[in-house]
Write an enzyme that holds these catalytic residues in place. Structure first.
Site, PDB file in Angstrom:
ATOM      1  N   GLY A  98       0.704  -1.275  -0.229  1.00  0.00           N
ATOM      2  CA  GLY A  98       0.019   0.082   0.050  1.00  0.00           C
ATOM      3  C   GLY A  98       0.828   1.423   0.102  1.00  0.00           C
ATOM      4  N   GLY A 131       1.621   2.344   5.447  1.00  0.00           N
ATOM      5  CA  GLY A 131       2.453   1.487   5.862  1.00  0.00           C
ATOM      6  C   GLY A 131       3.604   1.581   6.747  1.00  0.00           C
ATOM      7  N   GLU A 180       5.504  -3.211   1.355  1.00  0.00           N
ATOM      8  CA  GLU A 180       5.920  -2.761   0.163  1.00  0.00           C
ATOM      9  C   GLU A 180       5.269  -1.506   0.103  1.00  0.00           C
ATOM     10  OE1 GLU A 180       4.362  -3.187  -4.467  1.00  0.00           O
ATOM     11  OE2 GLU A 180       4.913  -5.032  -3.387  1.00  0.00           O
ATOM     12  N   CYS A 203       2.527  -1.029  -9.109  1.00  0.00           N
ATOM     13  CA  CYS A 203       3.691  -0.696  -8.047  1.00  0.00           C
ATOM     14  C   CYS A 203       5.026  -0.709  -8.793  1.00  0.00           C
ATOM     15  CB  CYS A 203       3.944  -1.681  -7.022  1.00  0.00           C
ATOM     16  SG  CYS A 203       3.824  -3.470  -7.536  1.00  0.00           S
TER      17      CYS A 203
END
Length: 520
Positions: free
Chosen positions: A241, A246, A265, A302
């Protein structure tokens, strides 16, 4: 990915969520219209989180059977394949990612489940090592037998941009179950109905494999995520996220009376370097390839290449022209939710307003619910001097920044301060004189370094690595590929232990097929 003022980071910082007793409704929302579709569930209370974690903790013993674990993973893959149409339909209704993309993502997800079943069968992940007793060594060596064992209950925080491959049935869940760890998943609010459907399939698979259904549980709600990472019976967590959310959960995991591993991540710029020789050789091909990669899935990967260093001069101009043409032909698209759309538009405005920034293709609102892709350019010299920091931060969505460098020294000056990344890409020519030194500069910046390719698309393979220096991830481990299982294991050495008390894999008559390292 950005985090809203009422999101996870804000609520952790303000200690919201402790002792929560009011159950708020969880709605499935159509991102194409912004309208609610249906109420799917309610946000979990503290008592419900506690029950889910305790039930998962009680199911640990059943997962000790590696044969049952492999059967669970394969059965889950089979059930998801059988329910393909329903799963794809549910995911598309909540994410607008489209049936073609989601059908491919489902295939990747079920292949990943079977991949980890094979890893469980092989047994190499146990890392069995045996040192026989040898009184002649200095100091004397006792009988030592070492292997890896599961940590315990794993909290998984589902991703918004991958409702299957990085969510309830995704890599964190698959690798944790393969390690022998029960899983409690915190559903992402963008696809709660898809999450419920996938969780029900995983729980059915557990029962069919002869395991308790509570080896997989699902909870909803921001506060549920906070309470989950703080629960004393949770032994590790996996997160995909935003940097802000995070990092807040990472800090909460570290602040517990007993800290736990938090594998997050968080965000990645994924820089691309184009050498002068590469631009001269194939500027148009590189421009078209970059456009396809940075607009894939509306730029919500990502691994989207969000920052490019391209040479100044005629060859670099040809590259920018090709990139501009390809991006201009991209149709506006729907992002995952209104919050992400708003954050993208805000990020575009902030970056476009910086001095020296131009927009060959203006990104922004494509319509009431859509966004249009775009390209921003800037002189690399301005970046090297500082003052344009937002250009060196991820902007989640279909945008890439092209910095034009005039010298090798200028290129290195920009690369030096870049944050950690999941990927870094070098576009080079054959016999390129700059290739070796540039590859050496890119390697410290990322967990996966590509040459003459594009980073979107992460193969599930033995040698894959999907991680990188902070803030790309909070740990050096991979969340994709065979080594993802290592996040949920810890080593134990048994010294001078009678054979009948050892785990079967460490005994002299151990089952066939488990790799064992021992001195000759």
């Amino acid at each position: 990915m950005s985090d809203s003022p009422t999101g996870t980071a804000f609520r952790i910082a303000n200690n919201v969520g402790e002792g929560r007793v009011v159950a708020e409704p969880v709605w499935s929302v159509d991102p194409r219209t912004g309208k609610p579709r249906e109420q799917v569930a309610v946000e979990a209370t503290g008592e419900e989180i506690d029950r889910a974690v305790r039930a998962a903790h009680a199911a640990r013993g059943a997962l000790a059977d590696r044969t049952a674990r492999a059967a669970l993973l394969r059965t889950a893959a089979d059930l998801m394949d059988e329910a393909r149409d329903h799963v794809v339909e549910a995911a598309d209704a909540e994410t607008a990612l489209g049936p073609v993309r989601l059908t491919g993502e489902l295939a990747r997800t079920t292949a990943q489940l079977r991949f980890f079943a094979d890893i469980v069968d092989e047994g190499a992940f146990l890392d069995v090592r045996i040192s026989r007793a040898d009184p002649a060594t200095t100091p004397p060596t006792p009988d030592l037998r070492r292997m890896k064992i599961p940590l315990g209950v794993v909290a998984v925080y589902a991703a918004g941009n991958f409702p299957l491959a990085f969510s309830v049935p995704g890599g964190d869940t698959a690798s944790a179950l393969a390690a022998g760890c029960p899983v409690v998943v915190k559903a992402h609010p963008d696809h709660p109905a898809t999450s419920e459907l996938c969780a029900s399939l995983l729980r059915r698979a557990a029962v069919k494999a002869g395991l308790p259904e509570d080896v997989v549980s699902l909870v909803h709600g921001f506060e549920a995520g906070v309470e989950l990472v703080r629960h004393p019976l949770v032994s590790a967590a996996g997160f995909t996220g935003s940097v802000r959310g995070g990092r807040a959960l990472f800090d909460a995991a570290a602040a517990r009376p007993v800290p736990i591993p938090f594998h997050g991540e968080l965000g990645s710029l994924n820089p691309v370097v184009i050498t002068e020789a590469a631009a001269e050789e194939r500027a148009e091909e590189i421009g078209a390839g970059l456009a396809a990669s940075m607009t894939l899935g509306q730029g919500q990967f990502c691994t989207k290449p969000g920052f490019v260093l391209a040479p100044a001069g005629e060859a670099g101009d040809r590259f920018v022209t090709a990139l501009t043409a390809a991006v201009s032909e991209t149709e506006p698209g729907v992002m995952l939710d209104r919050r992400m759309r708003g954050a993208f538009l805000d990020g575009v405005r902030e970056r476009a307003a910086l001095p020296g920034v131009t927009a060959p293709v203006t990104p922004g609102a494509g319509g009431e619910h859509t966004v249009s892709a775009g390209v921003l350019t800037v002189d690399a010299g301005l970046l090297a001097e500082g003052g344009c920091e937002p250009l060196l931060e991820e902007c989640f969505g279909p945008l890439t920044v092209v910095a034009r460098y005039g010298s090798r020294e200028q290129l290195s000056a920009v690369l030096g301060p870049l944050p950690g990344n999941l990927t870094a890409t070098l576009q080079m020519a054959d016999e390129d004189p700059e290739a070796a030194s540039l590859l050496a500069e890119l390697t410290p910046l990322a967990g996966r370094v590509l040459v003459n390719g594009w980073p979107t698309g992460v193969a599930v393979a033995e040698a894959q690595h999907h991680g990188g220096p902070y803030p790309a991830t909070t740990s050096p481990f991979s969340s994709v590929g065979a080594t993802a299982i290592e996040r949920w294991l810890r080593p134990v050495a048994y010294q001078s232990t009678p054979q009948h008390l050892l785990p079967p894999e460490l005994r002299d008559d151990a089952p066939q097929g488990v790799p064992r390292r021992r001195p000759q």
